[in-house]
Write a protein that holds these residues in place. Structure first.
Motif, PDB file in Angstrom:
ATOM      1  N   ALA A   8      -0.669  25.057  90.965  1.00 36.02           N
ATOM      2  CA  ALA A   8      -0.325  23.785  91.516  1.00 36.02           C
ATOM      3  C   ALA A   8       1.102  23.869  91.689  1.00 36.02           C
ATOM      4  O   ALA A   8       2.081  24.344  90.880  1.00 36.02           O
ATOM      5  N   LEU A   9       1.585  23.451  93.030  1.00 31.15           N
ATOM      6  CA  LEU A   9       3.012  23.326  93.384  1.00 31.15           C
ATOM      7  C   LEU A   9       3.251  21.801  93.634  1.00 31.15           C
ATOM      8  O   LEU A   9       2.319  21.117  94.229  1.00 31.15           O
ATOM      9  N   LEU A  10       4.425  21.207  93.165  1.00 35.48           N
ATOM     10  CA  LEU A  10       4.822  19.749  93.342  1.00 35.48           C
ATOM     11  C   LEU A  10       5.103  19.680  94.949  1.00 35.48           C
ATOM     12  O   LEU A  10       5.429  20.730  95.363  1.00 35.48           O
ATOM     13  N   GLN A  52       5.572  22.822  98.017  1.00 33.03           N
ATOM     14  CA  GLN A  52       4.369  23.382  98.792  1.00 33.03           C
ATOM     15  C   GLN A  52       4.768  23.934 100.280  1.00 33.03           C
ATOM     16  O   GLN A  52       5.640  23.380 100.571  1.00 33.03           O
ATOM     17  N   GLY A  53       4.017  24.640 100.549  1.00 36.38           N
ATOM     18  CA  GLY A  53       4.328  25.291 101.862  1.00 36.38           C
ATOM     19  C   GLY A  53       5.369  26.241 102.162  1.00 36.38           C
ATOM     20  O   GLY A  53       5.829  26.504 103.381  1.00 36.38           O
ATOM     21  N   HIS A  54       5.789  26.842 100.960  1.00 33.25           N
ATOM     22  CA  HIS A  54       7.200  27.816 101.138  1.00 33.25           C
ATOM     23  C   HIS A  54       6.279  29.105 100.735  1.00 33.25           C
ATOM     24  O   HIS A  54       7.332  30.130 100.378  1.00 33.25           O
ATOM     25  N   GLY A  55       5.180  29.314 100.642  1.00 33.79           N
ATOM     26  CA  GLY A  55       4.688  30.631 100.349  1.00 33.79           C
ATOM     27  C   GLY A  55       4.486  30.887  98.624  1.00 33.79           C
ATOM     28  O   GLY A  55       4.103  32.183  98.468  1.00 33.79           O
ATOM     29  N   ILE A  56       4.865  29.932  97.980  1.00 31.64           N
ATOM     30  CA  ILE A  56       4.757  30.292  96.528  1.00 31.64           C
ATOM     31  C   ILE A  56       3.415  30.343  95.974  1.00 31.64           C
ATOM     32  O   ILE A  56       3.013  31.365  95.111  1.00 31.64           O
ATOM     33  N   GLY A  57       2.721  29.577  96.373  1.00 31.33           N
ATOM     34  CA  GLY A  57       1.130  29.817  95.851  1.00 31.33           C
ATOM     35  C   GLY A  57       0.535  31.025  96.578  1.00 31.33           C
ATOM     36  O   GLY A  57      -0.223  31.712  95.602  1.00 31.33           O
ATOM     37  N   SER A  58       0.645  31.620  97.699  1.00 28.39           N
ATOM     38  CA  SER A  58       0.291  32.860  97.973  1.00 28.39           C
ATOM     39  C   SER A  58       0.825  33.718  97.361  1.00 28.39           C
ATOM     40  O   SER A  58       0.255  34.715  96.993  1.00 28.39           O
ATOM     41  N   ALA A  59       2.317  33.736  97.003  1.00 22.99           N
ATOM     42  CA  ALA A  59       2.823  35.005  96.253  1.00 22.99           C
ATOM     43  C   ALA A  59       2.310  34.908  94.712  1.00 22.99           C
ATOM     44  O   ALA A  59       2.114  35.834  94.202  1.00 22.99           O
ATOM     45  N   PHE A  93     -13.595  17.673  97.905  1.00 23.57           N
ATOM     46  CA  PHE A  93     -12.614  17.144  98.605  1.00 23.57           C
ATOM     47  C   PHE A  93     -11.414  17.806  99.041  1.00 23.57           C
ATOM     48  O   PHE A  93     -10.656  17.213  99.924  1.00 23.57           O
ATOM     49  N   ASN A  94     -10.979  18.586  98.289  1.00 28.44           N
ATOM     50  CA  ASN A  94      -9.496  19.136  98.502  1.00 28.44           C
ATOM     51  C   ASN A  94      -9.760  20.377  99.649  1.00 28.44           C
ATOM     52  O   ASN A  94      -9.624  21.608  99.263  1.00 28.44           O
ATOM     53  N   GLU A  95      -9.605  19.641 100.649  1.00 28.14           N
ATOM     54  CA  GLU A  95     -10.104  20.912 101.952  1.00 28.14           C
ATOM     55  C   GLU A  95      -8.932  21.648 102.119  1.00 28.14           C
ATOM     56  O   GLU A  95      -8.892  22.764 102.491  1.00 28.14           O
ATOM     57  N   ARG A 138      -9.923  30.231 100.482  1.00 25.84           N
ATOM     58  CA  ARG A 138     -10.682  31.095 101.616  1.00 25.84           C
ATOM     59  C   ARG A 138      -9.534  32.135 102.504  1.00 25.84           C
ATOM     60  O   ARG A 138     -10.112  33.036 102.634  1.00 25.84           O
ATOM     61  N   ARG A 139      -8.587  31.729 102.894  1.00 26.22           N
ATOM     62  CA  ARG A 139      -7.521  32.608 103.593  1.00 26.22           C
ATOM     63  C   ARG A 139      -7.206  33.700 102.762  1.00 26.22           C
ATOM     64  O   ARG A 139      -6.959  34.654 103.291  1.00 26.22           O
ATOM     65  N   HIS A 140      -7.175  33.572 101.300  1.00 25.88           N
ATOM     66  CA  HIS A 140      -6.904  34.456 100.489  1.00 25.88           C
ATOM     67  C   HIS A 140      -8.105  35.299  99.814  1.00 25.88           C
ATOM     68  O   HIS A 140      -7.927  36.042  98.910  1.00 25.88           O
TER      69      HIS A 140
HETATM   70  C1  LIG Z   1      -2.900  24.675  97.461  1.00 20.11           C
HETATM   71  C2  LIG Z   1      -1.556  25.204  96.654  1.00 20.11           C
HETATM   72  C3  LIG Z   1      -1.772  25.866  95.527  1.00 20.11           C
HETATM   73  C4  LIG Z   1      -0.898  26.086  97.980  1.00 20.11           C
HETATM   74  O1  LIG Z   1       0.271  26.629  97.511  1.00 20.11           O
HETATM   75  P1  LIG Z   1       1.403  26.791  98.484  1.00 20.11           P
HETATM   76  O2  LIG Z   1       2.363  27.314  97.718  1.00 20.11           O
HETATM   77  O3  LIG Z   1       1.605  25.017  99.004  1.00 20.11           O
HETATM   78  O4  LIG Z   1       0.805  27.486  99.513  1.00 20.11           O
HETATM   79  P2  LIG Z   1       1.539  28.611 100.638  1.00 20.11           P
HETATM   80  O5  LIG Z   1       2.815  28.082 101.047  1.00 20.11           O
HETATM   81  O6  LIG Z   1       1.422  29.732 100.020  1.00 20.11           O
HETATM   82  O7  LIG Z   1       0.662  28.667 101.991  1.00 20.11           O
HETATM   83  C5  LIG Z   1       0.458  27.278 102.370  1.00 20.11           C
HETATM   84  C6  LIG Z   1       0.828  27.510 104.083  1.00 20.11           C
HETATM   85  O8  LIG Z   1       2.107  27.144 103.863  1.00 20.11           O
HETATM   86  C7  LIG Z   1       2.811  27.988 104.791  1.00 20.11           C
HETATM   87  N1  LIG Z   1       3.961  29.069 104.405  1.00 20.11           N
HETATM   88  C8  LIG Z   1       3.657  30.102 103.747  1.00 20.11           C
HETATM   89  N2  LIG Z   1       4.835  30.681 103.490  1.00 20.11           N
HETATM   90  C9  LIG Z   1       5.715  29.951 103.799  1.00 20.11           C
HETATM   91  C10 LIG Z   1       7.109  30.033 104.226  1.00 20.11           C
HETATM   92  N3  LIG Z   1       7.811  31.018 103.626  1.00 20.11           N
HETATM   93  N4  LIG Z   1       7.556  28.935 104.565  1.00 20.11           N
HETATM   94  C11 LIG Z   1       7.131  27.690 105.230  1.00 20.11           C
HETATM   95  N5  LIG Z   1       5.800  27.896 105.113  1.00 20.11           N
HETATM   96  C12 LIG Z   1       5.121  28.926 104.559  1.00 20.11           C
HETATM   97  C13 LIG Z   1       1.741  28.800 105.805  1.00 20.11           C
HETATM   98  O9  LIG Z   1       1.473  28.315 106.903  1.00 20.11           O
HETATM   99  C14 LIG Z   1       0.573  28.552 104.743  1.00 20.11           C
HETATM  100  O10 LIG Z   1      -0.657  28.358 105.258  1.00 20.11           O
HETATM  101  P3  LIG Z   1      -1.640  29.744 105.571  1.00 20.11           P
HETATM  102  O11 LIG Z   1      -2.374  29.966 104.401  1.00 20.11           O
HETATM  103  O12 LIG Z   1      -2.496  29.233 106.687  1.00 20.11           O
HETATM  104  O13 LIG Z   1      -0.878  30.894 106.071  1.00 20.11           O
HETATM  105  C15 LIG Z   1      -0.463  24.046  96.707  1.00 20.11           C
HETATM  106  O14 LIG Z   1      -0.307  23.571  98.106  1.00 20.11           O
HETATM  107  C16 LIG Z   1      -0.606  22.746  95.938  1.00 20.11           C
HETATM  108  O15 LIG Z   1      -0.464  23.121  94.517  1.00 20.11           O
HETATM  109  N6  LIG Z   1      -1.537  21.653  96.266  1.00 20.11           N
HETATM  110  C17 LIG Z   1      -1.663  20.712  95.528  1.00 20.11           C
HETATM  111  C18 LIG Z   1      -2.601  21.121  94.137  1.00 20.11           C
HETATM  112  C19 LIG Z   1      -3.697  21.730  94.518  1.00 20.11           C
HETATM  113  O16 LIG Z   1      -4.620  21.335  95.179  1.00 20.11           O
HETATM  114  N7  LIG Z   1      -4.031  22.807  93.730  1.00 20.11           N
HETATM  115  C20 LIG Z   1      -5.219  23.868  93.938  1.00 20.11           C
HETATM  116  C21 LIG Z   1      -6.399  23.359  93.360  1.00 20.11           C
HETATM  117  S1  LIG Z   1      -6.255  22.649  91.819  1.00 20.11           S
END
Ligand SMILES: CC(C)(COP(=O)(O)OP(=O)(O)OC[C@H]1O[C@@H](n2cnc3c(N)ncnc32)[C@H](O)[C@@H]1OP(=O)(O)O)[C@@H](O)C(=O)NCCC(=O)NCCS
Length: 169
Positions: A91-93, A97-104, A127-129, A136-138
């Motif tokens: 989880a990212l606060l 979110q959206g900075h690529g940290i979850g992906s990394a 519900f957490n679409e 799925r993207r990963h």
């Molecule tokens: C779901 C979750 C873990 C994803 O982590 P995140 O760090 O927000 O995800 P990312 O930034 O890696 O990727 C999400 C989108 O951000 C964008 N992104 C990736 N790198 C980016 C960057 N450097 N700058 C801006 N946007 C970026 C991308 O568009 C990406 O979308 P894509 O997958 O279509 O490419 C996070 O949003 C979250 O914690 N949500 C709330 C809690 C939750 O639902 N947890 C999971 C289930 S328990």
């Protein structure tokens, strides 16, 4: 003998770092997670989240995500689980979110596991679409529905990512 999985947390995850969870950080993260979905929608108590993050469970490695000096989120990894690790919490606060940290973080988990493990696992609320699309993207695929797992009336989805390990293990 190789180091256990996840024993060396990364210091550069898209500009963030993983550090071992401590009690004070868990006390910040518990209430912060309770305010966001999916936990807010389930009315999941902050106290339970905090207790989970503070609990000493040798089967789970818990890391805080630090970014620009702030607590940005959490990664908890249960291993061994089912022929591979279970991403018990990622989880990212909202500000982070959206900075690529979850992906990394997922990329690091996969790199650590790929040489020896056959699978990665995660569970997310139906519900957490956003999270379902993210996994799925990963490369994760839904493999099962788990109705009423956390609370009655809420369904969770089990997702699996198959790794390319060919060895038996
Ligand atoms: C779901 C979750 C873990 C994803 O982590 P995140 O760090 O927000 O995800 P990312 O930034 O890696 O990727 C999400 C989108 O951000 C964008 N992104 C990736 N790198 C980016 C960057 N450097 N700058 C801006 N946007 C970026 C991308 O568009 C990406 O979308 P894509 O997958 O279509 O490419 C996070 O949003 C979250 O914690 N949500 C709330 C809690 C939750 O639902 N947890 C999971 C289930 S328990």
């Amino acid at each position: 003998m190789p180091a256990p999985l996840f024993s060396t947390p990364p210091t550069d995850l898209a500009g963030a770092a993983l550090v071992a969870m401590d009690e004070a950080t868990a006390a910040i993260l518990g209430p912060a997670l309770a305010e966001i979905d999916p936990w807010a929608r389930m009315d999941y108590p902050a106290s339970q989240l905090m207790a989970y993050l503070q609990a000493n469970d040798p089967a789970v490695r818990k890391f805080a995500i630090r970014r620009d000096g702030a607590t940005a989120g959490v990664v908890a990894l249960r291993h061994p689980w089912l022929k591979g690790p279970y991403v018990e919490l990622l989880a990212l606060l909202p500000d982070h979110q959206g900075h690529g940290i979850g992906s990394a973080a997922l990329d690091w988990i996969e790199r650590e596991a790929a040489a020896t493990q056959r699978n990665l696992w995660v569970v997310t609320s139906a519900f957490n679409e956003g999270a379902l699309a993210f996994y799925r993207r990963h490369g994760f695929e839904p493999v099962g529905r788990l109705p009423d797992l956390v609370y009655d009336g809420f369904e969770e989805i089990l997702l699996r990512k198959r790794l390319r390990v060919s060895s038996k293990g």
